[in-house]
Design a protein around this motif. Sequence first.
Motif, mmCIF file in Angstrom:
data_model
loop_
_atom_site.group_PDB
_atom_site.id
_atom_site.type_symbol
_atom_site.label_atom_id
_atom_site.label_comp_id
_atom_site.label_asym_id
_atom_site.label_seq_id
_atom_site.Cartn_x
_atom_site.Cartn_y
_atom_site.Cartn_z
ATOM 1 N N GLN A 71 21.157 30.716 72.200
ATOM 2 C CA GLN A 71 21.947 31.608 71.355
ATOM 3 C C GLN A 71 22.011 31.139 69.899
ATOM 4 O O GLN A 71 22.382 31.917 69.010
ATOM 5 N N VAL B 55 20.737 26.380 79.433
ATOM 6 C CA VAL B 55 21.855 26.310 78.483
ATOM 7 C C VAL B 55 21.323 26.170 77.063
ATOM 8 O O VAL B 55 20.207 25.684 76.829
ATOM 9 N N PRO C 46 26.224 35.370 76.192
ATOM 10 C CA PRO C 46 26.738 34.111 76.764
ATOM 11 C C PRO C 46 28.255 34.127 76.879
ATOM 12 O O PRO C 46 28.959 34.642 76.011
ATOM 13 N N ALA C 47 28.744 33.552 77.983
ATOM 14 C CA ALA C 47 30.184 33.505 78.232
ATOM 15 C C ALA C 47 30.792 32.169 77.841
ATOM 16 O O ALA C 47 31.988 31.967 78.018
ATOM 17 N N SER C 48 29.974 31.248 77.333
ATOM 18 C CA SER C 48 30.479 29.925 76.946
ATOM 19 C C SER C 48 29.731 29.462 75.707
ATOM 20 O O SER C 48 28.762 30.080 75.257
ATOM 21 N N ALA C 49 30.197 28.327 75.161
ATOM 22 C CA ALA C 49 29.595 27.803 73.935
ATOM 23 C C ALA C 49 28.158 27.344 74.149
ATOM 24 O O ALA C 49 27.372 27.282 73.197
ATOM 25 N N ARG C 50 27.796 27.025 75.386
ATOM 26 C CA ARG C 50 26.438 26.564 75.673
ATOM 27 C C ARG C 50 25.647 27.574 76.502
ATOM 28 O O ARG C 50 24.548 27.285 76.940
ATOM 29 N N GLY C 51 26.229 28.732 76.722
ATOM 30 C CA GLY C 51 25.545 29.743 77.511
ATOM 31 C C GLY C 51 24.314 30.296 76.816
ATOM 32 O O GLY C 51 24.176 30.217 75.591
ATOM 33 N N PRO D 161 24.052 23.530 71.243
ATOM 34 C CA PRO D 161 24.954 23.917 70.155
ATOM 35 C C PRO D 161 24.595 23.241 68.834
ATOM 36 O O PRO D 161 24.363 22.028 68.775
#
Length: 205
Positions: free
Chosen positions: A119, A56, A88-93, A59
């Motif tokens: 990311q 992960v 990424p599919a999420s904020a932490r992906g 952020p």
Amino acid sequence: GGNWKRALWELHGAAGFWTASLLIVWAVTGAYFAYPAPFRKIVNLASPVTTTRAPVSDPVEGSPADLGRMLEQAAAAGGGQVSGLVLPASARGAVLVHVSSSHPAPSDLSKTVHVYFDQFSGEILATREPRDRTAGDALLAWAKPLHFGDFAGPAVKVLWLVLGLVPPLLFLTGLVMWWNRVGAKKWRSARRDAAPAKRQSVANG
């Protein structure tokens, strides 16, 4: 002997018998695409599935890292060329880059290097080589090639295309067989039962 009903029955049975194994493979892999999580849990009981446990990102405020730079780093780290990108599919992906040493890239993702990036910072979080993957990883990676015939060249794709006509063939021949044995009898019986009521209605009219 010229009996088309007998020929239809034999065609239905032969098509089902000789393609049963392939139909089971298509059914299982298709179910995996529809319900991946339960299948991964089942496979994980026999062999650990590691490719689904992605690292992960951490952020931070600011813009995401430069994607072009990530692709360059991935190609260098994987020793090949970029063959795929998963955002990424999420904020932490994490950003996942597939790197292949061959061209065209193999459809079997178990033969590619997986490079994960944060990311936000653009740092490499993990690099997973094909040799690091478990039997469970390889089994799940084969689901797509087996389902679509995307392996061993164009000949297999053509074969899969032709064999893909077997399910509708089985459906149509089975439907005709059901009609000959059951449907037609019910239809004639319904017509006979409806005839007196129709005559009575005409007489009363």
